[in-house]
Design a protein around this motif. Structure first.
Motif, PDB file in Angstrom:
ATOM      1  N   ALA A 168      -5.061   6.066  -0.352  1.00 36.74           N
ATOM      2  CA  ALA A 168      -5.953   7.191  -0.598  1.00 36.74           C
ATOM      3  C   ALA A 168      -6.779   6.928  -1.850  1.00 36.74           C
ATOM      4  N   ARG A 169      -7.919   7.599  -1.949  1.00 35.60           N
ATOM      5  CA  ARG A 169      -8.828   7.324  -3.042  1.00 35.60           C
ATOM      6  C   ARG A 169      -8.220   7.657  -4.401  1.00 35.60           C
ATOM      7  N   ASP A 170      -7.274   8.590  -4.420  1.00 37.99           N
ATOM      8  CA  ASP A 170      -6.700   8.964  -5.710  1.00 37.99           C
ATOM      9  C   ASP A 170      -5.388   8.233  -6.000  1.00 37.99           C
ATOM     10  N   ARG A 171      -5.078   7.193  -5.248  1.00 32.16           N
ATOM     11  CA  ARG A 171      -3.878   6.405  -5.519  1.00 32.16           C
ATOM     12  C   ARG A 171      -4.293   5.027  -6.031  1.00 32.16           C
ATOM     13  N   SER A 172      -3.416   4.404  -6.806  1.00 27.28           N
ATOM     14  CA  SER A 172      -3.729   3.078  -7.330  1.00 27.28           C
ATOM     15  C   SER A 172      -2.535   2.154  -7.153  1.00 27.28           C
ATOM     16  N   PRO A 173      -2.799   0.902  -6.790  1.00 30.23           N
ATOM     17  CA  PRO A 173      -1.691  -0.041  -6.645  1.00 30.23           C
ATOM     18  C   PRO A 173      -1.173  -0.483  -8.018  1.00 30.23           C
ATOM     19  N   ILE A 174       0.010  -1.042  -8.029  1.00 34.78           N
ATOM     20  CA  ILE A 174       0.558  -1.668  -9.234  1.00 34.78           C
ATOM     21  C   ILE A 174       0.301  -3.164  -9.107  1.00 34.78           C
ATOM     22  N   VAL A 219     -11.356  -4.881 -11.711  1.00 31.42           N
ATOM     23  CA  VAL A 219     -10.813  -3.597 -11.267  1.00 31.42           C
ATOM     24  C   VAL A 219     -11.495  -3.161  -9.968  1.00 31.42           C
ATOM     25  N   GLY A 220     -12.813  -3.382  -9.887  1.00 27.28           N
ATOM     26  CA  GLY A 220     -13.561  -3.036  -8.680  1.00 27.28           C
ATOM     27  C   GLY A 220     -13.098  -3.860  -7.485  1.00 27.28           C
ATOM     28  N   SER A 221     -12.785  -5.137  -7.715  1.00 28.78           N
ATOM     29  CA  SER A 221     -12.326  -5.991  -6.620  1.00 28.78           C
ATOM     30  C   SER A 221     -10.987  -5.497  -6.084  1.00 28.78           C
ATOM     31  N   LEU A 222     -10.122  -5.074  -6.991  1.00 31.12           N
ATOM     32  CA  LEU A 222      -8.826  -4.540  -6.593  1.00 31.12           C
ATOM     33  C   LEU A 222      -9.003  -3.347  -5.677  1.00 31.12           C
ATOM     34  N   ARG A 223      -9.873  -2.462  -6.118  1.00 33.86           N
ATOM     35  CA  ARG A 223     -10.142  -1.250  -5.364  1.00 33.86           C
ATOM     36  C   ARG A 223     -10.635  -1.611  -3.961  1.00 33.86           C
ATOM     37  N   ALA A 224     -11.515  -2.604  -3.899  1.00 34.28           N
ATOM     38  CA  ALA A 224     -12.069  -3.003  -2.605  1.00 34.28           C
ATOM     39  C   ALA A 224     -10.974  -3.590  -1.711  1.00 34.28           C
ATOM     40  N   ALA A 225     -10.075  -4.385  -2.301  1.00 33.37           N
ATOM     41  CA  ALA A 225      -9.039  -5.020  -1.486  1.00 33.37           C
ATOM     42  C   ALA A 225      -8.127  -3.975  -0.849  1.00 33.37           C
ATOM     43  N   TYR A 226      -7.901  -2.877  -1.560  1.00 33.65           N
ATOM     44  CA  TYR A 226      -6.973  -1.863  -1.065  1.00 33.65           C
ATOM     45  C   TYR A 226      -7.695  -0.708  -0.378  1.00 33.65           C
ATOM     46  N   HIS A 227      -9.026  -0.754  -0.387  1.00 28.87           N
ATOM     47  CA  HIS A 227      -9.786   0.456  -0.104  1.00 28.87           C
ATOM     48  C   HIS A 227      -9.272   1.320   1.041  1.00 28.87           C
ATOM     49  N   ASP A 228      -9.201   0.765   2.242  1.00 26.24           N
ATOM     50  CA  ASP A 228      -8.855   1.644   3.364  1.00 26.24           C
ATOM     51  C   ASP A 228      -7.353   1.654   3.602  1.00 26.24           C
ATOM     52  N   LEU A 229      -6.590   1.120   2.663  1.00 26.31           N
ATOM     53  CA  LEU A 229      -5.137   1.108   2.832  1.00 26.31           C
ATOM     54  C   LEU A 229      -4.476   2.225   2.045  1.00 26.31           C
ATOM     55  N   PRO A 269       0.814  -1.231   0.000  1.00 22.76           N
ATOM     56  CA  PRO A 269       0.000   0.000   0.000  1.00 22.76           C
ATOM     57  C   PRO A 269       0.841   1.271   0.000  1.00 22.76           C
ATOM     58  N   THR A 270       2.104   1.152   0.369  1.00 24.03           N
ATOM     59  CA  THR A 270       2.964   2.338   0.372  1.00 24.03           C
ATOM     60  C   THR A 270       3.620   2.547  -0.986  1.00 24.03           C
ATOM     61  N   PHE A 271       3.342   1.671  -1.933  1.00 20.84           N
ATOM     62  CA  PHE A 271       4.001   1.769  -3.238  1.00 20.84           C
ATOM     63  C   PHE A 271       2.902   1.860  -4.294  1.00 20.84           C
ATOM     64  N   THR A 272       2.424   3.082  -4.511  1.00 14.38           N
ATOM     65  CA  THR A 272       1.269   3.239  -5.391  1.00 14.38           C
ATOM     66  C   THR A 272       1.528   4.329  -6.412  1.00 14.38           C
ATOM     67  N   ARG A 273       0.584   4.470  -7.331  1.00 17.02           N
ATOM     68  CA  ARG A 273       0.704   5.491  -8.371  1.00 17.02           C
ATOM     69  C   ARG A 273      -0.522   6.387  -8.380  1.00 17.02           C
ATOM     70  N   GLY A 274      -0.375   7.539  -9.010  1.00 13.02           N
ATOM     71  CA  GLY A 274      -1.482   8.478  -9.088  1.00 13.02           C
ATOM     72  C   GLY A 274      -2.515   8.072 -10.119  1.00 13.02           C
ATOM     73  N   ALA A 275      -2.184   7.096 -10.979  1.00 17.12           N
ATOM     74  CA  ALA A 275      -3.132   6.642 -11.987  1.00 17.12           C
ATOM     75  C   ALA A 275      -3.182   5.121 -11.971  1.00 17.12           C
ATOM     76  N   ALA A 276      -4.311   4.579 -12.424  1.00 14.75           N
ATOM     77  CA  ALA A 276      -4.454   3.119 -12.447  1.00 14.75           C
ATOM     78  C   ALA A 276      -3.892   2.567 -13.750  1.00 14.75           C
ATOM     79  N   SER A 331      -0.530  -1.447  10.440  1.00 15.38           N
ATOM     80  CA  SER A 331      -0.127  -0.206  11.085  1.00 15.38           C
ATOM     81  C   SER A 331       1.070   0.431  10.384  1.00 15.38           C
ATOM     82  N   GLY A 332       1.623  -0.218   9.347  1.00 17.32           N
ATOM     83  CA  GLY A 332       2.781   0.340   8.652  1.00 17.32           C
ATOM     84  C   GLY A 332       2.443   1.495   7.731  1.00 17.32           C
ATOM     85  N   HIS A 333       1.165   1.701   7.491  1.00 12.62           N
ATOM     86  CA  HIS A 333       0.792   2.812   6.622  1.00 12.62           C
ATOM     87  C   HIS A 333      -0.557   3.339   7.060  1.00 12.62           C
TER      88      HIS A 333
END
Ligand code: ADP
Ligand code: MG
Length: 602
Positions: free
Chosen positions: A280-286, A268-278, A243-250, A577-579
């Protein structure tokens, strides 16, 4: 009005509208054909973002002149020997790509049969030209065994389509994306890509994790989590970023179903859900994720370009993704990407202590050693250094939390030694120096606490002296009312108050004196964004982060030593708790070795 059957060239052009809406789509079809033909090497050449030229050369099976003529006819394919579409393992099977592309471009097909085990390769190749759907010249061609397809002047005679194309640079970006996806799907094949004469990608056959890191970000090796899960007949593999290694675009999310690159909303929706509270809403995982399941469980024939799929059991797939990724992220625990990174060290050390213009900041950016800079690296003037230390100590009234000589027990996050700028806790661990962002850490702890108490008996409530009325629009109020009972478990007491308002009677006690109407409004807009596709429990988990954002303790609070240590101990046993809820690290650690390097002792 009379009905007529459309002539075939018009049918092709109509089909082309669906199959090849832009150069990247044509490129995708051509590369897939090369892979279906068993190529070990695929070379792509583009000019002007593919608008001027798309050329794909492979060393696959090749075609005889007779087959070439068939290949450019509609619904002619070698890939469906029987009627079982659900059993196809090839990328193609609809037999419409070549005729569609050929109807909207100057199209040249060259091929030479690759001779199977016993037979020698064909002595000559053959060339066949089609000019915007009309058969052009043909004749012998000199080329090594395999196939070369050249597409020029794409859409030049289809102005309506041409208008929707973007700049060559943007079209090139889409082409690069296509090559990357297919190169990831087939790590055993070598790919090269050349644009306007410049080589922009070249990969040799490799194993999967290596290929993914090579095509995406080499740092994924350190900041990624390998995924390898099986549930029933479903299999999920690949790599996802912390979760600490994300991008501004998906733009770096690569999903594959049975080896086929797909862009699927459910996934794509499932990915978003898995990371949701980890994050920010405008960040996307790789991510690069490969789902494998029996052909009977998925329909790939729902879109002409086959980029969308339909699952027989969408909830099962979603469950595996959300649950599986979440479990992997949970297991990564309080791991933070900021930890002991060369990059993090450089960032840290390059931040000037006092007046930035007084001297250049010492940096580790080049090669790790402290840079020698005799002109700038003079001892700071006494006045400046005094200013700097004053600043530090003014903001650090709790500086002597523990005498520095006390033995350090083996806590991963160490023992608090002080607080800096009323924002950061400095702690000494056995293996180094730890700095904690107290606000970010606290926010995460609040979230996990809320989730825990909501799950067992409910969060304590704080009644408002005067209920607060929150104006919303009607669907928002409906959505909140629908889950009012569940929100009660989070300590939020809501009542419908007319068609377009809600009445707040109590707020969650752990949040302190919270802005009730801000909280309710945020929850409403979050619910709207989530849409109807989530199960209730999932929805609540996702909403918990919105609650945590509203807790009232902010940076700038001075903490006592026991408070600081309590925070550190709680972090050690709290998942994620790491992020913080926005994906920023909550702590960084500088190992002893790193400190020694900073002072040139190593
Ligand atoms: P599909 O891939 O759906 O079969 P296409 O129009 O893309 O339809 O291709 C038609 C046929 O042409 C394929 O089934 C295949 O037999 C042949 N073909 C196309 N490209 C190649 C290639 N690069 N190498 C060998 N055969 C090819
Ligand atoms: Mg094809």
């Amino acid at each position: 009005m009379s009905i007529r059957r459309l002539p075939s060239h018009l049918i092709d052009r109509i089909a082309a509208g669906e199959v090849v809406e832009r150069p990247a789509a044509a490129l995708k079809e051509l590369i897939e054909n090369s892979l279906d033909a068993g190529a070990a090497n695929v070379e792509v050449r583009l000019r002007g973002g593919g608008l001027d030229l798309v050329e794909v050369t492979d060393d696959g099976s090749g075609m005889s002149p007779h087959d070439m003529a068939l290949a450019v006819e509609r619904h002619a394919t070698s890939k469906l020997p029987d009627e079982r579409i659900e059993a196809v393992a090839s990328f193609g099977f609809r037999g419409e790509a070549l005729p569609s592309v050929a109807s909207v471009s100057r199209f040249t097909l060259e091929s030479r049969v690759h001779g199977s085990a016993g037979s020698a390769p064909a002595a000559d190749g053959w060339r066949l030209e089609i000019d915007h759907g009309n058969r052009g010249g043909q004749g012998p061609a000199a080329l090594p065994p395999g196939t070369r397809v050249r597409v020029e002047q794409l859409f030049e005679k289809v102005p309506a389509r041409r208008k929707f194309l973007r700049s060559p640079r943007a079209e090139y970006g889409a082409c690069l994306d296509v090559v990357r996806r297919l190169a990831m799907a087939r790590p055993d094949v070598a790919f090269t890509l050349e644009h306007d004469g410049r080589r922009s990608l070249s990969v040799q056959p490799a194993a999967l994790p290596g290929r993914v890191a090579e095509l995406l970000d080499p740092a994924l090796v350190v900041n990624g989590l390998p995924i390898d899960l099986i549930r029933g007949s479903l299999q999920l593999g690949g790599v996802i970023s912390l979760p600490t290694f994300t991008r501004g675009a998906a733009d770096q999310q690569f999903l594959f179903v049975n080896g086929r690159p797909v862009k699927d909303r459910l996934l794509v929706g499932s990915l978003r859900a898995a990371y949701h509270d980890l994050i920010a809403r405008d960040r996307s995982p790789i991510v690069a994720l490969f789902i494998t399941l029996p052909g009977s469980e998925v329909d790939v024939n729902v879109h002409p370009a086959k980029t969308e799929v339909r699952f027989a059991d969408p909830q099962g797939v979603r469950g595996l993704l959300v649950g599986g990724l979440r479990a992997a992220l949970d297991a990564a625990g309080h791991r933070s990407a900021g930890r002991m990174h060369a990059a993090a060290t450089a960032r840290w050390t390059s931040a000037p202590l006092a007046d930035a213009s007084a001297r250049p900041a010492p940096g580790l950016s080049s090669g790790g050693g402290v840079r020698e800079d005799p002109s700038g690296w003079q001892p700071a003037l006494p006045a400046i250094s005094r200013h700097a230390t004053d600043m530090l100590f003014e903001a650090a009234p709790a500086a002597a939390a523990e005498p520095a000589t006390a033995p350090v027990p083996a806590f991963p996050l160490g023992v608090a030694r002080g607080q800096v700028a009323a924002t950061y806790i400095v702690a000494e661990a056995e293996d180094g120096l730890v700095i904690v962002d107290q606000h970010a850490a606290h926010e995460r702890l609040v979230l996990e606490r809320l989730k825990r108490s909501a799950g067992s008996g409910g969060v304590a409530r704080q009644n408002l002296l005067l209920p607060v009325v929150v104006e919303l629009d009607e669907p928002e109020a409906d959505r909140l009312e629908e889950i009012a009972g569940e929100l009660h478990r989070f300590g939020l007491e809501l009542e419908r108050f007319g068609p377009t308002a809600m009445l707040v009677r109590a707020t969650p006690a752990p949040l302190g004196n919270v802005d009730a109407s801000g909280l309710v409004r945020d929850l409403a807009s979050e619910l709207t964004q989530l849409g109807g596709s989530h199960r209730l429990q999932e929805k609540l988990d996702l909403l918990a982060a919105t609650f945590a954002c509203h807790h009232s303790v902010r940076a700038g609070r001075i903490l006592s030593a026991p408070e600081m240590n309590a925070l550190l101990r709680e972090m050690e046993v709290t998942p994620h708790s790491g992020h913080c809820n926005h994906g920023r690290p909550t702590w960084v650690k500088l190992a002893h070795g790193d400190i020694e390097r900073l002072f040139g002792r190593r």
